[in-house]
Scaffold this motif. Structure first.
Motif, PDB file in Angstrom:
ATOM      1  N   GLY B 344       0.788  -1.217   0.000  1.00 31.93           N
ATOM      2  CA  GLY B 344       0.000   0.000   0.000  1.00 31.93           C
ATOM      3  C   GLY B 344       0.826   1.277   0.000  1.00 31.93           C
ATOM      4  O   GLY B 344       0.401   2.313  -0.506  1.00 31.93           O
ATOM      5  N   GLN B 366     -11.937   4.495 -13.028  1.00 30.49           N
ATOM      6  CA  GLN B 366     -11.807   4.038 -11.626  1.00 30.49           C
ATOM      7  C   GLN B 366     -11.050   5.075 -10.803  1.00 30.49           C
ATOM      8  O   GLN B 366     -10.252   5.820 -11.321  1.00 30.49           O
ATOM      9  CB  GLN B 366     -11.019   2.733 -11.570  1.00 30.49           C
ATOM     10  CG  GLN B 366     -11.833   1.513 -11.895  1.00 30.49           C
ATOM     11  CD  GLN B 366     -10.969   0.269 -11.782  1.00 30.49           C
ATOM     12  OE1 GLN B 366     -10.011   0.248 -11.023  1.00 30.49           O
ATOM     13  NE2 GLN B 366     -11.320  -0.749 -12.532  1.00 30.49           N
ATOM     14  N   LEU B 368      -8.276   6.013  -9.323  1.00 28.47           N
ATOM     15  CA  LEU B 368      -6.868   5.700  -9.144  1.00 28.47           C
ATOM     16  C   LEU B 368      -6.202   6.897  -8.482  1.00 28.47           C
ATOM     17  O   LEU B 368      -6.534   8.037  -8.775  1.00 28.47           O
ATOM     18  CB  LEU B 368      -6.196   5.435 -10.491  1.00 28.47           C
ATOM     19  CG  LEU B 368      -6.653   4.174 -11.232  1.00 28.47           C
ATOM     20  CD1 LEU B 368      -6.108   4.175 -12.651  1.00 28.47           C
ATOM     21  CD2 LEU B 368      -6.192   2.932 -10.487  1.00 28.47           C
ATOM     22  N   GLU B 387       1.653   0.181  -5.189  1.00 27.20           N
ATOM     23  CA  GLU B 387       1.848  -1.227  -5.529  1.00 27.20           C
ATOM     24  C   GLU B 387       0.552  -2.005  -5.285  1.00 27.20           C
ATOM     25  O   GLU B 387       0.208  -2.914  -6.040  1.00 27.20           O
ATOM     26  CB  GLU B 387       2.995  -1.792  -4.697  1.00 27.20           C
ATOM     27  CG  GLU B 387       3.350  -3.238  -4.976  1.00 27.20           C
ATOM     28  CD  GLU B 387       3.779  -3.488  -6.424  1.00 27.20           C
ATOM     29  OE1 GLU B 387       3.424  -4.555  -6.936  1.00 27.20           O
ATOM     30  OE2 GLU B 387       4.433  -2.624  -7.038  1.00 27.20           O
ATOM     31  N   GLN B 388      -0.167  -1.603  -4.254  1.00 24.21           N
ATOM     32  CA  GLN B 388      -1.431  -2.277  -3.943  1.00 24.21           C
ATOM     33  C   GLN B 388      -2.426  -2.133  -5.106  1.00 24.21           C
ATOM     34  O   GLN B 388      -3.061  -3.105  -5.522  1.00 24.21           O
ATOM     35  CB  GLN B 388      -2.034  -1.678  -2.676  1.00 24.21           C
ATOM     36  CG  GLN B 388      -3.169  -2.489  -2.104  1.00 24.21           C
ATOM     37  CD  GLN B 388      -3.570  -1.960  -0.723  1.00 24.21           C
ATOM     38  OE1 GLN B 388      -3.197  -0.857  -0.332  1.00 24.21           O
ATOM     39  NE2 GLN B 388      -4.325  -2.754   0.010  1.00 24.21           N
ATOM     40  N   GLN B 389      -2.524  -0.912  -5.653  1.00 18.71           N
ATOM     41  CA  GLN B 389      -3.424  -0.696  -6.778  1.00 18.71           C
ATOM     42  C   GLN B 389      -2.986  -1.480  -8.013  1.00 18.71           C
ATOM     43  O   GLN B 389      -3.797  -2.011  -8.755  1.00 18.71           O
ATOM     44  CB  GLN B 389      -3.499   0.806  -7.097  1.00 18.71           C
ATOM     45  CG  GLN B 389      -4.328   1.567  -6.072  1.00 18.71           C
ATOM     46  CD  GLN B 389      -4.349   3.060  -6.368  1.00 18.71           C
ATOM     47  OE1 GLN B 389      -3.309   3.665  -6.564  1.00 18.71           O
ATOM     48  NE2 GLN B 389      -5.546   3.627  -6.399  1.00 18.71           N
ATOM     49  N   GLU B 391      -1.426  -4.298  -7.930  1.00 22.25           N
ATOM     50  CA  GLU B 391      -1.772  -5.703  -7.698  1.00 22.25           C
ATOM     51  C   GLU B 391      -3.254  -5.952  -7.955  1.00 22.25           C
ATOM     52  O   GLU B 391      -3.643  -7.014  -8.444  1.00 22.25           O
ATOM     53  CB  GLU B 391      -1.345  -6.125  -6.286  1.00 22.25           C
ATOM     54  CG  GLU B 391       0.171  -6.345  -6.224  1.00 22.25           C
ATOM     55  CD  GLU B 391       0.715  -6.543  -4.805  1.00 22.25           C
ATOM     56  OE1 GLU B 391      -0.075  -6.835  -3.888  1.00 22.25           O
ATOM     57  OE2 GLU B 391       1.950  -6.411  -4.639  1.00 22.25           O
ATOM     58  N   GLU B 392      -4.074  -4.967  -7.621  1.00 19.52           N
ATOM     59  CA  GLU B 392      -5.502  -5.085  -7.942  1.00 19.52           C
ATOM     60  C   GLU B 392      -5.718  -5.114  -9.458  1.00 19.52           C
ATOM     61  O   GLU B 392      -6.506  -5.904  -9.973  1.00 19.52           O
ATOM     62  CB  GLU B 392      -6.295  -3.931  -7.312  1.00 19.52           C
ATOM     63  CG  GLU B 392      -6.476  -4.095  -5.806  1.00 19.52           C
ATOM     64  CD  GLU B 392      -6.917  -2.792  -5.131  1.00 19.52           C
ATOM     65  OE1 GLU B 392      -7.502  -1.938  -5.825  1.00 19.52           O
ATOM     66  OE2 GLU B 392      -6.666  -2.644  -3.925  1.00 19.52           O
ATOM     67  N   LEU B 393      -4.995  -4.246 -10.162  1.00 19.38           N
ATOM     68  CA  LEU B 393      -5.097  -4.236 -11.624  1.00 19.38           C
ATOM     69  C   LEU B 393      -4.650  -5.582 -12.206  1.00 19.38           C
ATOM     70  O   LEU B 393      -5.245  -6.095 -13.153  1.00 19.38           O
ATOM     71  CB  LEU B 393      -4.231  -3.119 -12.216  1.00 19.38           C
ATOM     72  CG  LEU B 393      -4.794  -1.698 -12.184  1.00 19.38           C
ATOM     73  CD1 LEU B 393      -3.795  -0.734 -12.808  1.00 19.38           C
ATOM     74  CD2 LEU B 393      -6.119  -1.623 -12.948  1.00 19.38           C
ATOM     75  N   GLU B 394      -3.582  -6.132 -11.615  1.00 20.82           N
ATOM     76  CA  GLU B 394      -3.059  -7.409 -12.102  1.00 20.82           C
ATOM     77  C   GLU B 394      -4.125  -8.507 -12.031  1.00 20.82           C
ATOM     78  O   GLU B 394      -4.146  -9.435 -12.843  1.00 20.82           O
ATOM     79  CB  GLU B 394      -1.838  -7.819 -11.273  1.00 20.82           C
ATOM     80  CG  GLU B 394      -0.563  -7.809 -12.068  1.00 20.82           C
ATOM     81  CD  GLU B 394       0.686  -7.730 -11.214  1.00 20.82           C
ATOM     82  OE1 GLU B 394       0.585  -7.796  -9.968  1.00 20.82           O
ATOM     83  OE2 GLU B 394       1.775  -7.583 -11.790  1.00 20.82           O
ATOM     84  N   ALA B 395      -4.984  -8.398 -11.040  1.00 20.43           N
ATOM     85  CA  ALA B 395      -6.027  -9.413 -10.856  1.00 20.43           C
ATOM     86  C   ALA B 395      -7.201  -9.180 -11.804  1.00 20.43           C
ATOM     87  O   ALA B 395      -8.060 -10.051 -11.951  1.00 20.43           O
ATOM     88  CB  ALA B 395      -6.511  -9.385  -9.402  1.00 20.43           C
ATOM     89  N   ASN B 396      -7.221  -8.025 -12.459  1.00 19.13           N
ATOM     90  CA  ASN B 396      -8.319  -7.696 -13.376  1.00 19.13           C
ATOM     91  C   ASN B 396      -8.111  -8.419 -14.693  1.00 19.13           C
ATOM     92  O   ASN B 396      -7.071  -8.288 -15.335  1.00 19.13           O
ATOM     93  CB  ASN B 396      -8.327  -6.170 -13.587  1.00 19.13           C
ATOM     94  CG  ASN B 396      -9.520  -5.709 -14.399  1.00 19.13           C
ATOM     95  OD1 ASN B 396      -9.882  -6.325 -15.411  1.00 19.13           O
ATOM     96  ND2 ASN B 396     -10.149  -4.638 -13.959  1.00 19.13           N
TER      97      ASN B 396
END
Lengths: 406, 406
Positions: B344, B366, B368, B387-389, B391-396
């Motif tokens: 985060g 979104q 951001l 980095e947290q955001q 990682e969220e994008l990576e999961a999209n």
């Protein structure tokens, strides 16, 4: 309880104070990693009053070298003073008094390297000098330890940060030589009298050390051509770029079939060459070997802490050798004979700047072996020209500058 | 008469035959420089018939490891075989039998480094491994000897030549991933099954070794994100260039205020960064330290003679230590605890490729934290994103690729 190794510094300027800082601030880390403790017990300076602030903080300043020389508990002397002659004297006395020596003094090594090595060997003491060339870059260790079984074919280095900074400002920012030099002086990269840097002499001394380690040859300053950056003009960079090059001040030595060749001067560096990216005050040393192929070491060539880091690495290396009662002197005593290249047989490309258009026409009309291409009014690019022909051109008063291809 | 040190090779492939060649062809030169002579007295292979030609030339081939293990005159065993498990076993047996070991085996070191180091220490024997990372580049020695007193802040390396070759072909020649991979296979840079290289696993194993030496941290493969080059598209390079970057597969570890972070993946490298010029099959390792500042080591990452040169440098280093009855194991036994960064708090820039235009619009809308810039239909450049955001994008599932700024 870790053994404590007592160290004395000769000099407390930029590098000396960096060494003091690193050895005191990183004490516990070093002790943990190397199982040895260090104490800087004496620091030799020329003038106590200059260092009043340090003295008040408890830094063990002295102006008397004999306090160091006659203290048998001091095992390592670190010479970071400056003058080649005083350094030579103090290094010899220290080695003869049974102390190991670390020096960052390129001038002393270039001038008196053989003598210093001999005295170190005779006294069975170590003489290390990683910081003498390219400050923070561990190029000495690479040549002595990592490439020792290889046959080195070329060492070419951007080994003067002051001139590389000036060149970068001219090339990247479009500044004139005078503007760039003034900025370098303002930033503390260039001295008030920049002669040693801008005339290529500093680079030449470092090349002498590199050549000794890479090829085993003992060169003297008069043995090879040395020129600097004073003839550079802004427009030179455009002409070089037109042919796919950038211009860099390089100390270069090559072992060719035609013989050995060494030179310090402005070179045309192909844009894809690893040295082309070495900018500003940074240094880079390119090493080509029969086995290793092409390598390049990049980093800061000067500065308090980068240079101090190399000095401290040498101190740690010596402390290992003290622990194991081992001695080693890096500089090879025996210099192989070498055959200088024959200028007539060596072929290269070069960019030539001439004084006026007529001069270009006249030179182009000369019977040159290679091909000639003109750029603008003042430049010609010569392909496949012999070194002998280039030397003839150099003697021509209409020729202002010659930039050989690296 | 120089002392002779007897050496056995485990493996006679690309690297093994290079070591044999260097030690036999440069014998007199090495003897002169190091005052020691080497004899390769046994070479272990799996299959004699493959090496019939060598056997006829007198190369001392054997298929029986016990011949090496039970020969007390063999002082150095050089492991250049391949399989991590067999290598581990042979290295341990050799150390226990009182032999020093040189290995080029990154897999064995990444997986069993601690165990191997422990066994070396217990048996008071040297275990050296310069060739295990970045083949011909002496980066291990730089980290263990030259930067030992410094606090390393970052190690970022192009440490897989196969993928760097593919990336260079895509970036410089406009080839597709498939074309570039096929060429790499044709040239022998990539294996028939290129998984280990193109998925980033080979780089990850090397990063584990670098991190241990630079930071003293013991990482395992599951501890850090690893991705490769398989998602690369030709157009990615244009998008990266638009923002002033090139794309490189990099193993990067940084000690930040927010904690420690490590990753293998495609990174946006600023065009002026030293790693940007590392092209084709070459490797480069960038090291940033508190004292040393920014340095970079460039050279061949693989190949018979460059890798052999590193192995031979290790053999020579061990021979010095035999001469002085000194032992040293490079890999630190103690791994410091390290605190992983909090995703985060870590802020960076990134280029994101998404599947379709709607996806871009939707993602841009979104909330951001950072600024968003669009490039073409498929790319967005995110500034100051956590980095947290990311990682969220990576999961999209609409996100195809994320390239972080180095």
């Amino acid at each position: 309880m870790e053994p404590t190794i007592k160290v004395a510094l000769l000099g407390f300027g930029t590098v000396g104070s960096g060494v003091y800082q690193m050895l005191t601030e990183n004490k516990s880390k070093i002790t943990q990693k190397k199982q040895v403790d260090f104490e800087i017990c004496k620091i030799l300076v020329g003038n106590r009053t200059k260092h009043q602030a340090a003295i008040e903080k408890g830094v063990p300043i002295t102006t008397d070298f004999s306090e160091i020389l006659n203290d048998p508990t001091i095992q390592i002397v670190v010479e970071v003073m400056g003058s080649a002659e005083t350094a030579r004297e103090y290094i010899i006395h220290s080695l003869e008094a049974g102390k190991h020596v670390v020096t960052a003094n390129k001038d002393a090594l270039a001038l008196y390297g053989d003598e210093l090595t001999r005295v170190a060997k005779e006294n069975n003491k170590n003489l290390f000098f990683e910081a003498s060339v390219a400050g923070g870059i561990p190029i000495i260790r690479a040549l002595t330890d990592s490439f020792i079984a290889d046959s080195i074919q070329e060492v070419s280095g951007i080994i003067n940060g002051t001139t590389n900074f000036i060149i970068s400002r001219m090339s990247e920012e479009g500044e004139s030589y005078e503007q760039a030099l003034a900025l370098a002086q303002e930033k503390g990269f260039a001295e008030a009298d920049p002669t040693g840097d801008v005339e290529g002499l500093d680079a030449a001394r470092k090349l002498i050390i590199l050549v000794k380690l890479a090829f085993g040859y003992r060169m003297k300053l008069d043995d090879f051509p040395v020129s600097g950056i004073t003839q550079l003009k802004q427009h030179d960079f455009d002409a070089a770029k037109h042919y796919g090059f950038t211009l860099k001040l390089i100390g270069s030595a090559k072992q060719l079939e035609e013989g050995f060749t060494a030179r310090v001067g402005m070179y045309l560096v192909p844009l894809a060459h690893p040295l082309a990216m070495v900018k500003n005050e940074y240094n880079g040393v390119f090493v080509k070997g029969e086995a290793i192929g092409e390598t390049m070491f990049y980093g800061p060539g000067a500065g308090s802490l980068p240079t101090a880091n190399s000095v401290v690495a040498d101190i740690l290396a010596i402390s290992d050798r003290i622990k194991w009662q081992q001695t080693e002197s890096f500089l090879p005593l025996v210099s192989n004979d070498y055959s200088w290249h024959q200028a007539g047989t060596l072929v290269t490309d070069a960019l030539v700047r001439v004084g006026d258009q007529e001069a270009v026409a006249s030179l182009v009309s000369q019977k040159l072996n290679g091909e000639v291409s003109k750029y603008g009014a003042d430049y010609m690019y010569l392909s496949n020209i012999t070194e002998q022909q280039l030397e003839e051109l150099e003697a021509n008063e209409r020729v202002e500058a010659i930039y050989r291809k690296l």
